[in-house]
Design an enzyme around this catalytic site. Sequence first.
Site, PDB file in Angstrom:
ATOM      1  N   GLU A   1       0.820  -1.219   0.000  1.00  0.00           N
ATOM      2  CA  GLU A   1       0.000   0.000   0.000  1.00  0.00           C
ATOM      3  C   GLU A   1       0.852   1.266   0.000  1.00  0.00           C
ATOM      4  OE1 GLU A   1      -3.066   0.286  -0.496  1.00  0.00           O
ATOM      5  OE2 GLU A   1      -4.131  -1.506   0.198  1.00  0.00           O
TER       6      GLU A   1
ATOM      7  N   GLU B   1      -3.846 -10.733  -0.024  1.00  0.00           N
ATOM      8  CA  GLU B   1      -4.692 -10.641   1.168  1.00  0.00           C
ATOM      9  C   GLU B   1      -6.097 -11.051   0.765  1.00  0.00           C
ATOM     10  OE1 GLU B   1      -4.484  -6.787   3.138  1.00  0.00           O
ATOM     11  OE2 GLU B   1      -2.333  -6.684   2.777  1.00  0.00           O
TER      12      GLU B   1
END
Length: 968
Positions: A418, A488
């Site tokens: 991220e 994820e």
Amino acid sequence: MTTRTPSAVDFAEDVSPGSGALPPRAWYPCSDAKSLSLNGSWRLRVSPTADAEDDSFAEPGFDAGNWAEITVPGHWVLQGDGAFGLPIYTNHLYPFPVDPPHVPTENPTGDHLRVFDLPHDWPGDGGAVLRFDGVESCARVWLNGTDIGGFKGSRLPHEFAVGHLLKPAGNVLAVRVHQWSAGSYLEDQDQWWLPGIFRDVTLLHRPAGGVLDFFVHASYDHRTGEGTLRVDSDVEGRVSVPALGIDVPTGEAVTVPVRPWSAEVPTLYDGELVTEGERVPLRIGFRTVERDDGLIKVNGRAILFKGVNRHEWHPDTGRALDAETMLEDVLLMKRHNVNAVRTSHYPPHPAFLDLCDTYGLWVIDECDLETHGFTEQGWRDNPVDDDRWTPALLDRAARMVERDKNHPSVIVWSLGNEAGTGRGLTAMAEWIHDRDASRLVHYEGDIDCRDTDLYARMYADHAEVERIGKGLDGGTHRRRQLPFILCEYGHAMGNGPGGLADYQRLFEAHDRLQGGFVWEWIDHGITHPELGYAYGGDFGEELHDGNFVCDGLVFPDRRPSPGLVDFKKVIEPVGIEGEGFYGTGGSGGTLGSAGTVRITNKRDFADLSDLVFEWSYQVDGETVEAGTLAVPSLAPGASAEVKLPEPAGEVQGFESRWTVRALLAADTSWGPRGHEVAWGQGPVTARRLPCVVASDAPVLDERVITLGPASFDARTGALKTIGGVEVSGLRLDVWRAPTDNDEGAAWQSDTRWATVWRTHGLHRMRHRIGSVEAGDDALTVRTRVAPAAREFGLRTVYRWTSDGSRLKLTVSVAPDGEWTMPLPRLGIRFGLRRADAVKWFGGGPGEGYPDTDTAARTGRWESTVDLLQTPYVRPQENGARPDVRWAEIGGLRIEGDPEFSFTARRWTTEQLDAATHLSDLTPGDTVWVNLDHALHGIGTGSCGPGVLPQYQLKAEPAEFSFIFTELG
Ligand code: IPT
């Protein structure tokens, strides 16, 4: 009087990675060179700003006698009961103004001091290196008054040459740590902000001619069965591997037959690197990682990740983990069939990777990099797209790769998490590819895969994953050639994750889908004297993200949650399936010929010779026969039909099934002989549904209606007693204490059912009694159940009948008006005065919801009301046992037609809903029982897709019955 030292602020805000440290190199736990651990008790002074104190504390002779003591490794905010400051939890928001590279003036600063003597046998010659394995967020270091440098990169090692500064005794090591630094902008991972020297501090003797850096290249050719070893070393020497007869100079390649390393069979060869001045033990695993034919292959075979994202966590010590805790993680993973770890979102303690090598786990090693908070400003000023920061990014990449390059378990490097996109990331990828072509590069944020070797996504829903699996997704030409992983998925926050089995079916059906990594391994709850476990907000943080930090498959104390138990079953490496093989029907089966069970080896490398198989037959949930099942040692991917023995005993008229279990045949490094790896069940004869002939008539007294063993309030029709058992508040129930997944995430619009439910009043349904009719053979109570302010509702009829000894309730529900949402649950609830022990025949032993119940096995189970509760850190719906045929509690036996979900707790759903921590739940004198005809699924709406359509509980006409008998 203190002197302002502007250099402290300048250092904290400097975007460079630091100065004075040695070039990064391979980490190794031991050699024949001496070392001295500087872990232990240190002196600590915490000041409120970076420059509140001058640096005279670093001078020899400084008296720190009145400073506090702190344990290193450790975070100062988790020691001293708050005296040194408190933890802060934010997901992606920076807890300070986004003004890079500036950090707040309020910058908690921990001055650490330790005085040490050299051991008597410390060599007088050679040099010495001082190693820090992890300091958050930056450190300046002085030894014996000399400034030796400073560094950033919290979860990366830094070494300093200090030999010339050492004295035999009274060495003063001073370390100034600022909580905030320019480095903090690169470390915006979703976790607690925890300053301190949280990993080991070690002094290493460096003998003349000692090892500097070395790179073990150990590949495996699956076509020839040979491995090729070459150890490149900065300092020349020899490499020996006795078991392989290898003894060659460094830099020279040698090819010999070997057994390869894989996560399933982690063969390591002990070796040694010997230079003139040092002997370093090597643990060599031969394996070749490549992208071939659009797939991630190891040793020529495509692999399937059954992985977890692991943050380092301990509820008392935060990210300062001891060796036992790391080992516990690895053993728990292996025992739950997990085969891969993404080290989200930073390189772990290096010893963890040794464990992954030893026990066998595939590792995606992720760099200490996240700049997620810049998303708040459209990624403006993102450091990864600003050349001034690139040296820091490259330093981080190099420190990870150089430290961890000799681990066979590490098969993929990850640039970070991220961090948006930018040239800095590209520079990292280029550097890594250039330095180590033997592994793949991952970064989820690189949506076009310009810099990466695999296509990774997080939380993509099932439908999209299926399209990707079929190659029907779009994207760049390059991306379409790449294998896919979910880096994820399955957000394990609170009750859940739901839908794992549905993902696994997709992974197994499409080659391109090479599995995923559940988010995440452990709840980061912090041990708290009043609350049990604290989460975001519990320390008075001005900004926080609540219990979003508790989203793991294990609870903070590492007890497996039901989510992990479900995951273990979903990813089990052996498929055990079979159809019912006797004629079945509503009234029990008839004996036919013996059945077969299909055994599939779902592993990628190993056969099944390490397992034994056991069969058993259960009649009405009780095991009546058992034995060993001969299963061929199937090759990976192979399957076989294996005949089951015919049940010898009586099965007609009963519900019966077989269970086949795959167990470890012998002790392994990670599990004892008999440890269950996989299991399956199949029906033999079907359940005979309970039947009550309505022979009794309700008898109306002035206030009471009696029917068979039961009494009712004549005015309301409310059940009062069944024999001697008092029953209170029996009525239809549609409400559950919303799970984190019901609540959904702030940024999601379509999965936030808890909000929809509350807005529509499903938590405050009213029950209007229309009529109480005592007929010839039934007591019928007609009601309408609906919330204030709304016109929709549920017409609900309770029909009570009895054969004199048993009491049957049939509930008929018909929705009225427009229902635009699923129901949380549909069933009845009631209170019992005295209840503790519970027995049931149905799914167990743990909880299971429609999309989390893979691990629920049908059998007879016993528990207590207290043990039925699942201790989610933030209390919420939990504990339902699925597919229950009958349950016994509080003097009653309850049979279901059809099967039901069973829940019992010492507080009401409303109390459970209101609780924010487990400490809010105090037992009352009533045990509240829910018997549910159906429950809404769980999904992963807290960060991911909601409940799949097939697991949603639609408001539709329904009818279900329960038969109550007072236990003698
Ligand atoms: C994703 C993060 O990568 C991870 O660190 C964690 O925050 C997780 O979500 C949620 O618990 S970020 C994604 C939701 C945009």
